[in-house]
Design a protein around this motif. Sequence first.
Motif, PDB file in Angstrom:
ATOM      1  N   ILE A 285       0.815  -1.222   0.000  1.00 15.81           N
ATOM      2  CA  ILE A 285       0.000   0.000   0.000  1.00 15.81           C
ATOM      3  C   ILE A 285       0.844   1.266   0.000  1.00 15.81           C
ATOM      4  CG2 ILE A 285      -1.774   1.272   1.265  1.00 15.81           C
ATOM      5  CD1 ILE A 285      -2.775  -1.279  -0.049  1.00 15.81           C
ATOM      6  N   MET A 286       2.042   1.212   0.563  1.00 13.26           N
ATOM      7  CA  MET A 286       2.868   2.411   0.743  1.00 13.26           C
ATOM      8  C   MET A 286       3.093   3.216  -0.544  1.00 13.26           C
ATOM      9  SD  MET A 286       6.444   2.575   2.874  1.00 13.26           S
ATOM     10  CE  MET A 286       5.746   1.701   4.272  1.00 13.26           C
ATOM     11  N   PRO A 287       3.385   2.585  -1.697  1.00 14.85           N
ATOM     12  CA  PRO A 287       3.616   3.384  -2.912  1.00 14.85           C
ATOM     13  C   PRO A 287       2.364   4.099  -3.411  1.00 14.85           C
ATOM     14  CG  PRO A 287       4.437   1.133  -3.166  1.00 14.85           C
ATOM     15  CD  PRO A 287       3.609   1.153  -1.948  1.00 14.85           C
ATOM     16  N   LEU A 288       1.200   3.762  -2.872  1.00 19.85           N
ATOM     17  CA  LEU A 288      -0.053   4.368  -3.329  1.00 19.85           C
ATOM     18  C   LEU A 288      -0.357   5.669  -2.597  1.00 19.85           C
ATOM     19  CD1 LEU A 288      -2.271   1.146  -3.495  1.00 19.85           C
ATOM     20  CD2 LEU A 288      -0.958   2.204  -5.333  1.00 19.85           C
ATOM     21  N   THR A 289       0.571   6.150  -1.780  1.00 23.88           N
ATOM     22  CA  THR A 289       0.325   7.350  -0.985  1.00 23.88           C
ATOM     23  C   THR A 289      -0.112   8.527  -1.855  1.00 23.88           C
ATOM     24  OG1 THR A 289       1.994   6.640   0.611  1.00 23.88           O
ATOM     25  CG2 THR A 289       1.326   8.946   0.682  1.00 23.88           C
ATOM     26  N   GLY A 290       0.616   8.788  -2.938  1.00 24.79           N
ATOM     27  CA  GLY A 290       0.280   9.901  -3.817  1.00 24.79           C
ATOM     28  C   GLY A 290      -1.099   9.761  -4.427  1.00 24.79           C
ATOM     29  N   TYR A 291      -1.450   8.556  -4.848  1.00 28.31           N
ATOM     30  CA  TYR A 291      -2.780   8.305  -5.428  1.00 28.31           C
ATOM     31  C   TYR A 291      -3.882   8.572  -4.414  1.00 28.31           C
ATOM     32  CZ  TYR A 291      -6.808   5.505  -6.819  1.00 28.31           C
ATOM     33  OH  TYR A 291      -8.079   5.074  -7.108  1.00 28.31           O
ATOM     34  N   LEU A 292      -3.711   8.100  -3.174  1.00 30.57           N
ATOM     35  CA  LEU A 292      -4.731   8.276  -2.143  1.00 30.57           C
ATOM     36  C   LEU A 292      -4.893   9.747  -1.776  1.00 30.57           C
ATOM     37  CD1 LEU A 292      -3.783   5.254   0.164  1.00 30.57           C
ATOM     38  CD2 LEU A 292      -5.785   5.441  -1.317  1.00 30.57           C
ATOM     39  N   VAL A 293      -3.768  10.471  -1.668  1.00 28.52           N
ATOM     40  CA  VAL A 293      -3.837  11.888  -1.321  1.00 28.52           C
ATOM     41  C   VAL A 293      -4.500  12.683  -2.438  1.00 28.52           C
ATOM     42  CG1 VAL A 293      -2.431  13.951  -0.920  1.00 28.52           C
ATOM     43  CG2 VAL A 293      -1.889  11.827   0.272  1.00 28.52           C
ATOM     44  N   THR A 294      -4.180  12.358  -3.671  1.00 27.35           N
ATOM     45  CA  THR A 294      -4.776  13.061  -4.807  1.00 27.35           C
ATOM     46  C   THR A 294      -6.289  12.888  -4.837  1.00 27.35           C
ATOM     47  OG1 THR A 294      -2.758  12.801  -6.117  1.00 27.35           O
ATOM     48  CG2 THR A 294      -4.789  13.268  -7.317  1.00 27.35           C
ATOM     49  N   ASN A 295      -6.760  11.683  -4.577  1.00 26.52           N
ATOM     50  CA  ASN A 295      -8.196  11.387  -4.686  1.00 26.52           C
ATOM     51  C   ASN A 295      -8.993  11.759  -3.439  1.00 26.52           C
ATOM     52  OD1 ASN A 295      -8.560  10.372  -7.326  1.00 26.52           O
ATOM     53  ND2 ASN A 295      -7.636   8.448  -6.749  1.00 26.52           N
ATOM     54  N   TYR A 296      -8.375  11.676  -2.264  1.00 25.85           N
ATOM     55  CA  TYR A 296      -9.151  11.852  -1.032  1.00 25.85           C
ATOM     56  C   TYR A 296      -8.666  13.004  -0.158  1.00 25.85           C
ATOM     57  CZ  TYR A 296     -10.593   7.215  -2.469  1.00 25.85           C
ATOM     58  OH  TYR A 296     -11.063   6.155  -3.199  1.00 25.85           O
TER      59      TYR A 296
END
Length: 513
Positions: A68-79
Amino acid sequence: MAVALSADVAAGRVAWPVVIAAMLTALLEVLDLTVVNVSLPHMLGAFGATPDQITWVVTSYMISSAAIMPLTGYLVTNYGRRRTLLFSIGGFVVTSAACGAAWNLQSMVIFRLLQGATGAVLIPLAQSFLFEAFPREKRAQAMSIFGLSIMIAPILGPTLGGWITENFEWRWVFYINVPIGVVAFLLGMAQVPASERPAVRSTDWTGLVLLCVGIGSLQAVLDQGQTLDWFASNVISGLTFVCVVTFLVFTVRGLSRPDNIIDLKLFRDRNFALGCLLIAGYGLAMYGTITLLPLLSQRVLGYPADTAGLIFLPRGLVSAVMMVLIGSYLAGRVDVRKLIGVGVVVSAVSCLLMTEYSLDIDMWGLIWPGFVQGFGMALIFGQVSVITFDTVPPHKSDEAAGLYSVTRTIGSSMGVAISGTVLVRQEQVHTNILGGHVTAWNPALAHWLDVQHLDWTEPTTPAFLAHEIGRHATMGAFLDCYWMIAWFFMALLPMVFLLKRSVHLKARESGAH
């Protein structure tokens, strides 16, 4: 999605409430892993599990966290960053309490998977918050504070875990996360400003699956390789094949897609790419020593868990003090590359000092090389973070922090796996070498038996000899590991020379002229 700078930061002051929230957030995730390691033998008995089965308490956490760690940017962008942070802290607290209440091994593994998944973004988010809580000219100080949480927690973890395990029930190694997490959650709600309305980003589901499967497979190989005898196991061979194929497909596919789940073009930045390699290599070497010392002190030298944990304290104190001093007074005035280079050499020297350990060593003999290593740690960790993110665009900071953190995590896992494998195999080598000298015609052995007041004809002599050979073989294996880790540190030096000079330091010198 960047959070707007507060009035304090805009005026050149540090937003300390955000700093405290970020430190507690990072401390939660990192401390948990090392504290839990100490309590594994107690869980083994409580759940009626085998040594091979109980390792899944750690493996499950590492797999979900790394995926999950590399998805930090994706999660911040969307939520949004604030919402992502609060959800992660809340989820980590709830799953920590669930782990403490686990009733069997299966429930514990499931709760640890969820704990790793919810806590995965805490470290990269904490790093991003610290970057923005400090003015740019104080970034070295920010990363020194970040280093206090990331590098000190694994050192203090065995001490805290040993104390909790010896004085309370093992379940409290999980329950202790709850009050820390509640404070971090309340600070986050009060001090972290809401970001702009998130811009919904289309989800690259294929890339998401490839990334999670690839990193999850790699982490499983590293965590279970030694237990399953590496490539003699069909499971490890199969997972390695899956890892290689998914990473190749993900990389080739991702380089040609603008909407890839993570932006691989970040690695075109030389400092960012080299910084990720440096922190992975440093994690590999450092976590090797952190893993070996408790084993040496307890298994070979016979120290109890709480006393063995105390050996780490001086190293942590030196590192904490020096990180703050270097970040506050030295980093802005000296080329960061020089500090990192000196730190690498000092760390290698500390491992060479550890190769002088013996079965007769006292506690001070174990502690003082840690002072040297703590100084090297202070020179490296914060400065690598500063120069890695020096040229990363602000709007990419969350995504870059996620990638940086996962490379550090994978490097650390590789260090644990390699050190454990070398230790076991070199122990066999030394046992065979020493055992070859146990003959009735060896005059040195005959003299040693006389000194020990033993005789070949006594029934206890073979058992005593086997015990002594085992002790010396194990110590020899530990020394081989420390030699290997010293070379790992030295192998990092060429990457330090390839780094570009800090943009901020160049601008400062130009202004001075």
